[in-house]
Scaffold this active site. Structure first.
Site, PDB file in Angstrom:
ATOM      1  N   GLY A 160       0.807  -1.213   0.000  1.00 11.12           N
ATOM      2  CA  GLY A 160       0.000   0.000   0.000  1.00 11.12           C
ATOM      3  C   GLY A 160       0.838   1.259   0.000  1.00 11.12           C
ATOM      4  O   GLY A 160       2.071   1.226   0.092  1.00 11.12           O
ATOM      5  N   THR A 177       1.175   3.722   2.216  1.00 16.11           N
ATOM      6  CA  THR A 177       1.953   4.009   3.425  1.00 16.11           C
ATOM      7  C   THR A 177       3.158   3.095   3.505  1.00 16.11           C
ATOM      8  O   THR A 177       4.264   3.527   3.857  1.00 16.11           O
ATOM      9  CB  THR A 177       1.073   3.860   4.685  1.00 16.11           C
ATOM     10  OG1 THR A 177      -0.095   4.667   4.537  1.00 16.11           O
ATOM     11  CG2 THR A 177       1.828   4.310   5.927  1.00 16.11           C
ATOM     12  N   GLY A 198      -7.149  -4.731   2.896  1.00 14.14           N
ATOM     13  CA  GLY A 198      -7.483  -5.320   1.611  1.00 14.14           C
ATOM     14  C   GLY A 198      -7.869  -4.320   0.555  1.00 14.14           C
ATOM     15  O   GLY A 198      -8.244  -4.690  -0.561  1.00 14.14           O
ATOM     16  N   GLU A 217      -1.157 -10.861   2.835  1.00  8.47           N
ATOM     17  CA  GLU A 217      -0.843 -10.105   4.040  1.00  8.47           C
ATOM     18  C   GLU A 217      -1.081 -10.956   5.287  1.00  8.47           C
ATOM     19  O   GLU A 217      -0.290 -10.931   6.236  1.00  8.47           O
ATOM     20  CB  GLU A 217      -1.678  -8.817   4.086  1.00  8.47           C
ATOM     21  CG  GLU A 217      -1.206  -7.780   3.076  1.00  8.47           C
ATOM     22  CD  GLU A 217      -2.132  -6.595   2.920  1.00  8.47           C
ATOM     23  OE1 GLU A 217      -1.721  -5.616   2.277  1.00  8.47           O
ATOM     24  OE2 GLU A 217      -3.277  -6.647   3.424  1.00  8.47           O
TER      25      GLU A 217
END
Length: 220
Positions: free
Chosen positions: A29, A31, A95, A103
């Site tokens: 993602g 971040t 998700g 993950e």
């Protein structure tokens, strides 16, 4: 600070959670991308990374960080990943980037889950963010019906998205997830569900939360 600046702040702060000389679990993602960029500054002091997505693997390798296959690893000290929502007990919804199954696999290898997020992701009750569910294609309609009948949720296929495992994602709206562990346990037993994006069994141990006043550390 902008949201992007907050992401960079927590990505940098997460370096303090990395155990030198070990393999680091790395999530997926926007971040986490900032964490990966920061991790490159200490790549000579870690044994490599286990990645939860093709996208993160490519970014890690481009920065010269070795990526190991999860099947080669028995345990890792820490897994660092973001969240679409996190509550005050460390339960998460994940998700949004369609990597929830991998993950969970990497999180299961880890002794600690460190969540990195900006303060907009902290909620009292999970469910405002649509709940991702990876499903076997032939089960999608059946699983959507079960969400409607069991929880009153509206499940829709995420258009144009296939996971790294080759499966579609259902996004479920209209939920208030007051008992995350119970819902995770229930939905994961439904035929055709690969995994649901509730991380209650693999909840965060620590959350590094980016705020206007700096990084706030939450421990659960």
């Amino acid at each position: 600070m902008t949201q992007d600046e907050l992401k960079a702040l927590v990505g940098q702060a997460a370096l303090a959670e990395v155990v030198p000389g070990t393999v680091v679990g790395v999530g997926t993602g926007s971040t986490v991308n900032r964490f990966i960029d920061a991790l490159a500054t200490m790549k000579d002091r870690i044994a490599g990374a286990v990645s939860s997505s093709v996208q993160s693997t490519e970014r890690l390798r481009a920065l010269g960080i070795p990526v190991l296959d999860a099947s080669q690893i028995e345990r890792i000290p820490v897994y660092i990943d973001g969240a679409d929502e996190i509550d005050h007990r460390g339960h998460m919804v994940k998700g949004g980037g369609a990597a929830l199954t991998r993950e969970k696999i990497v999180a299961d290898l880890a002794e600690r889950f460190v969540c990195i997020a900006d303060e907009s992701k902290l909620v009292d009750t999970l469910g405002a963010f649509p709940l991702p569910v990876e499903v076997i294609p032939m089960a999608a309609a059946q699983v959507a019906r079960r969400f409607r009948h069991t929880y009153g949720g509206d499940a829709q296929l995420r258009a144009g998205v296939v996971t790294d495992n080759g499966n579609p994602i259902l996004d479920v709206r209209g939920l208030a997830i007051t008992d995350p562990l119970a819902m995770e346990t229930e939905v994961n037993q439904w035929p055709g569900v690969v995994t649901v994006g509730i991380f209650a069994r693999h909840k965060a141990s620590v959350c590094l939360l980016g705020t206007a006043a700096g990084v706030k550390t939450l421990r659960f």
